[in-house]
Design a protein around this motif. Structure first.
Motif, PDB file in Angstrom:
ATOM      1  N   GLY A 187       0.820  -1.130   0.132  1.00  4.01           N
ATOM      2  CA  GLY A 187       0.132  -0.166   0.015  1.00  4.01           C
ATOM      3  C   GLY A 187       0.871   1.293  -0.141  1.00  4.01           C
ATOM      4  N   HIS A 188       0.470   2.390  -0.521  1.00  2.00           N
ATOM      5  CA  HIS A 188       1.059   3.512  -0.580  1.00  2.00           C
ATOM      6  C   HIS A 188       0.192   4.694   0.067  1.00  2.00           C
ATOM      7  CE1 HIS A 188       3.954   1.430  -3.513  1.00  2.00           C
ATOM      8  NE2 HIS A 188       2.809   0.749  -4.013  1.00  2.00           N
ATOM      9  N   ALA A 189       0.918   5.755   0.416  1.00  5.63           N
ATOM     10  CA  ALA A 189       0.341   7.031   0.603  1.00  5.63           C
ATOM     11  C   ALA A 189       1.226   8.146  -0.104  1.00  5.63           C
ATOM     12  CB  ALA A 189       0.147   7.469   2.110  1.00  5.63           C
ATOM     13  N   SER A 190       0.670   8.943  -0.872  1.00  7.15           N
ATOM     14  CA  SER A 190       1.376   9.984  -1.931  1.00  7.15           C
ATOM     15  C   SER A 190       2.010  11.074  -0.743  1.00  7.15           C
ATOM     16  CB  SER A 190       0.722  10.456  -2.649  1.00  7.15           C
ATOM     17  OG  SER A 190      -0.523  11.217  -1.979  1.00  7.15           O
ATOM     18  N   ALA A 191       2.992  11.819  -1.475  1.00  5.56           N
ATOM     19  CA  ALA A 191       3.568  12.918  -0.814  1.00  5.56           C
ATOM     20  C   ALA A 191       2.501  13.971  -0.441  1.00  5.56           C
ATOM     21  CB  ALA A 191       4.642  13.496  -1.717  1.00  5.56           C
ATOM     22  N   GLU A 192       1.560  14.277  -1.255  1.00  4.33           N
ATOM     23  CA  GLU A 192       0.401  15.162  -1.114  1.00  4.33           C
ATOM     24  C   GLU A 192      -0.312  14.612   0.335  1.00  4.33           C
ATOM     25  OE1 GLU A 192      -3.598  16.997  -3.198  1.00  4.33           O
ATOM     26  OE2 GLU A 192      -2.513  15.054  -4.217  1.00  4.33           O
ATOM     27  N   GLU A 193      -0.508  13.262   0.420  1.00  2.00           N
ATOM     28  CA  GLU A 193      -1.254  12.765   1.671  1.00  2.00           C
ATOM     29  C   GLU A 193      -0.647  13.022   2.820  1.00  2.00           C
ATOM     30  OE1 GLU A 193      -4.506   9.503  -0.252  1.00  2.00           O
ATOM     31  OE2 GLU A 193      -2.231   9.015   0.010  1.00  2.00           O
ATOM     32  N   ILE A 194       0.909  12.734   2.761  1.00  2.00           N
ATOM     33  CA  ILE A 194       1.804  12.933   3.835  1.00  2.00           C
ATOM     34  C   ILE A 194       1.664  14.315   4.183  1.00  2.00           C
ATOM     35  CG2 ILE A 194       4.142  13.003   4.441  1.00  2.00           C
ATOM     36  CD1 ILE A 194       4.632  10.685   2.465  1.00  2.00           C
ATOM     37  N   ASP A 195       1.587  15.226   3.252  1.00  2.00           N
ATOM     38  CA  ASP A 195       1.553  16.667   3.499  1.00  2.00           C
ATOM     39  C   ASP A 195       0.272  17.024   4.365  1.00  2.00           C
ATOM     40  OD1 ASP A 195       4.216  17.380   2.638  1.00  2.00           O
ATOM     41  OD2 ASP A 195       3.270  18.082   0.746  1.00  2.00           O
ATOM     42  N   ALA A 196      -0.829  16.477   3.846  1.00  3.66           N
ATOM     43  CA  ALA A 196      -2.069  16.755   4.376  1.00  3.66           C
ATOM     44  C   ALA A 196      -2.445  15.934   5.700  1.00  3.66           C
ATOM     45  CB  ALA A 196      -3.262  16.123   3.523  1.00  3.66           C
ATOM     46  N   VAL A 197      -1.740  14.976   6.119  1.00  4.75           N
ATOM     47  CA  VAL A 197      -2.261  14.344   7.302  1.00  4.75           C
ATOM     48  C   VAL A 197      -0.716  14.156   8.229  1.00  4.75           C
ATOM     49  CG1 VAL A 197      -4.310  13.331   6.420  1.00  4.75           C
ATOM     50  CG2 VAL A 197      -1.958  12.032   6.415  1.00  4.75           C
ATOM     51  N   GLY A 198       0.392  14.282   7.817  1.00  2.83           N
ATOM     52  CA  GLY A 198       1.514  13.890   8.320  1.00  2.83           C
ATOM     53  C   GLY A 198       1.947  12.397   8.182  1.00  2.83           C
ATOM     54  N   ILE A 199       3.136  12.084   8.711  1.00  4.77           N
ATOM     55  CA  ILE A 199       3.951  10.759   8.364  1.00  4.77           C
ATOM     56  C   ILE A 199       3.192   9.741   8.959  1.00  4.77           C
ATOM     57  CG2 ILE A 199       5.690  11.122   9.805  1.00  4.77           C
ATOM     58  CD1 ILE A 199       5.830   9.713   6.218  1.00  4.77           C
ATOM     59  N   ILE A 200       2.852   9.936  10.288  1.00  2.00           N
ATOM     60  CA  ILE A 200       2.418   8.803  11.078  1.00  2.00           C
ATOM     61  C   ILE A 200       0.881   8.325  10.437  1.00  2.00           C
ATOM     62  CG2 ILE A 200       1.740   7.896  13.403  1.00  2.00           C
ATOM     63  CD1 ILE A 200       4.680   8.243  12.728  1.00  2.00           C
ATOM     64  N   ALA A 201       0.076   9.370  10.092  1.00  2.00           N
ATOM     65  CA  ALA A 201      -1.308   9.107   9.686  1.00  2.00           C
ATOM     66  C   ALA A 201      -1.087   8.568   8.347  1.00  2.00           C
ATOM     67  CB  ALA A 201      -2.151  10.289   9.783  1.00  2.00           C
ATOM     68  N   ALA A 202      -0.273   8.827   7.402  1.00  2.00           N
ATOM     69  CA  ALA A 202       0.075   8.507   6.187  1.00  2.00           C
ATOM     70  C   ALA A 202       0.621   7.168   6.273  1.00  2.00           C
ATOM     71  CB  ALA A 202       1.219   9.370   5.441  1.00  2.00           C
ATOM     72  N   LEU A 203       1.284   6.524   7.230  1.00  2.00           N
ATOM     73  CA  LEU A 203       1.769   5.245   7.183  1.00  2.00           C
ATOM     74  C   LEU A 203       0.774   4.534   7.527  1.00  2.00           C
ATOM     75  CD1 LEU A 203       5.038   5.652   9.669  1.00  2.00           C
ATOM     76  CD2 LEU A 203       4.890   4.499   7.326  1.00  2.00           C
ATOM     77  N   ARG A 204      -0.263   4.771   8.585  1.00  2.00           N
ATOM     78  CA  ARG A 204      -1.532   4.075   8.958  1.00  2.00           C
ATOM     79  C   ARG A 204      -2.372   3.848   7.516  1.00  2.00           C
ATOM     80  NH1 ARG A 204      -3.634   7.211  12.283  1.00  2.00           N
ATOM     81  NH2 ARG A 204      -5.491   8.024  11.386  1.00  2.00           N
ATOM     82  N   LEU A 205      -2.333   5.099   6.586  1.00  2.00           N
ATOM     83  CA  LEU A 205      -3.136   4.801   5.508  1.00  2.00           C
ATOM     84  C   LEU A 205      -2.651   3.899   4.540  1.00  2.00           C
ATOM     85  CD1 LEU A 205      -5.422   6.168   3.688  1.00  2.00           C
ATOM     86  CD2 LEU A 205      -3.910   8.038   3.177  1.00  2.00           C
ATOM     87  N   ALA A 206      -1.361   3.937   4.324  1.00  2.00           N
ATOM     88  CA  ALA A 206      -0.672   3.060   3.591  1.00  2.00           C
ATOM     89  C   ALA A 206      -0.897   1.588   3.911  1.00  2.00           C
ATOM     90  CB  ALA A 206       0.688   3.410   2.989  1.00  2.00           C
ATOM     91  N   GLY A 207      -0.704   1.334   5.195  1.00  2.00           N
ATOM     92  CA  GLY A 207      -0.894   0.055   5.879  1.00  2.00           C
ATOM     93  C   GLY A 207      -2.299  -0.486   5.712  1.00  2.00           C
TER      94      GLY A 207
END
Length: 255
Positions: free
Chosen positions: A93-113
């Motif tokens: 699973g992936h979370a984009s750079a745009e999503e990382i900027d929107a929610v932060g790296i930890i929430a983006a990790l959860r999103l990708a996971g």
């Protein structure tokens, strides 16, 4: 009299195994997912999470499986056909750079996971327990309502999460997940490099190599950079200093 130095001995590295996974499965879990992330410390591109599902019938991992950081790129690529047949299901699973900027790296990790979990759950059903590399459970949703959650986060049953430091070096399911995630993300960065060749992502995969940093100072960030981080050439609008991050360095790069 000449003194000869004692010969240097090396301790063989123990191959990842399934003993820890089998112990968790004996505690009542039907399906276990080994999970690992790559790209957390990259300056550009997605953060990616690999997942490999096993059960009590799963045999030992293919020969050569190890933490992706310990394997040369060619060795990782050679493992892909065997890993595509090992375990019950696998996904990245992936979370984009745009999503990382929107929610932060930890929430983006959860999103990708959770995206990776949703993919494997569609094949084998809900996973009971996740074996996560590290000491921090970034997969489980916080008890308090997450104000930064994305609307498209998959709705999958919450598994029990078990964290283990260096699981990517000792647990076969986690090591396999790290190889799959690393190979898929690296291939994505090579493809994206053709669109933005000045940053040399085909070589550094988005990490802070000297060439990447020099291009950022000269050109500034592009749309695929994590603009919420204080990158060279980004101006004063980027609030997060790279020194505040626990950045991983990509072992394939020259840095």
């Amino acid at each position: 009299m000449t003194l000869l130095a004692a010969p240097r001995t090396t301790v063989p590295r123990t191959a990842p195994h399934l003993r820890h996974e089998r112990g968790l499965l004996r505690d009542g879990a039907r399906l276990l997912a080994g999970m690992d992330e790559v790209g957390r410390g990259s300056l550009a591109g997605p953060v990616s999470v690999g997942v490999v599902v096993v059960d009590v019938t799963t045999r030992s991992a293919p020969k050569g499986v190890a933490d992706s950081k310990l394997l040369a790129p060619a060795a990782r690529t050679r493992l892909l056909p065997a890993l595509g047949r090992w375990g019950l299901a696998r996904a990245v699973g992936h979370a984009s750079a745009e999503e990382i900027d929107a929610v932060g790296i930890i929430a983006a990790l959860r999103l990708a996971g959770t995206r990776a979990l949703a993919s494997v759950s569609a094949v084998v059903g809900p996973v009971d327990v996740v074996l996560l590399d590290g000491s921090h459970d970034w997969l489980s949703r916080p008890a308090q309502a997450d104000l930064f959650a994305l609307d498209d986060e998959p709705d999958v049953p919450a598994p029990r999460v078990h964290v283990k430091v260096k699981a990517d070096r000792t647990c076969a399911s986690v090591a396999a997940a790290s190889v799959l995630a690393k190979c898929e993300r690296d291939a994505m960065m090579v493809d994206l490099s053709a669109q933005h060749p000045a940053y040399r992502w085909h070589e550094n995969k988005g990490y802070a190599s000297p060439e990447h940093m020099a291009a950022l100072r000269e050109l500034g960030p592009c749309v695929l950079h994590r603009r919420s981080w204080r990158l060279p050439g980004a101006g004063e609008e980027s609030p997060l200093d790279l020194d505040d991050l626990d950045l991983e360095l990509d072992p394939d790069g020259p840095y």
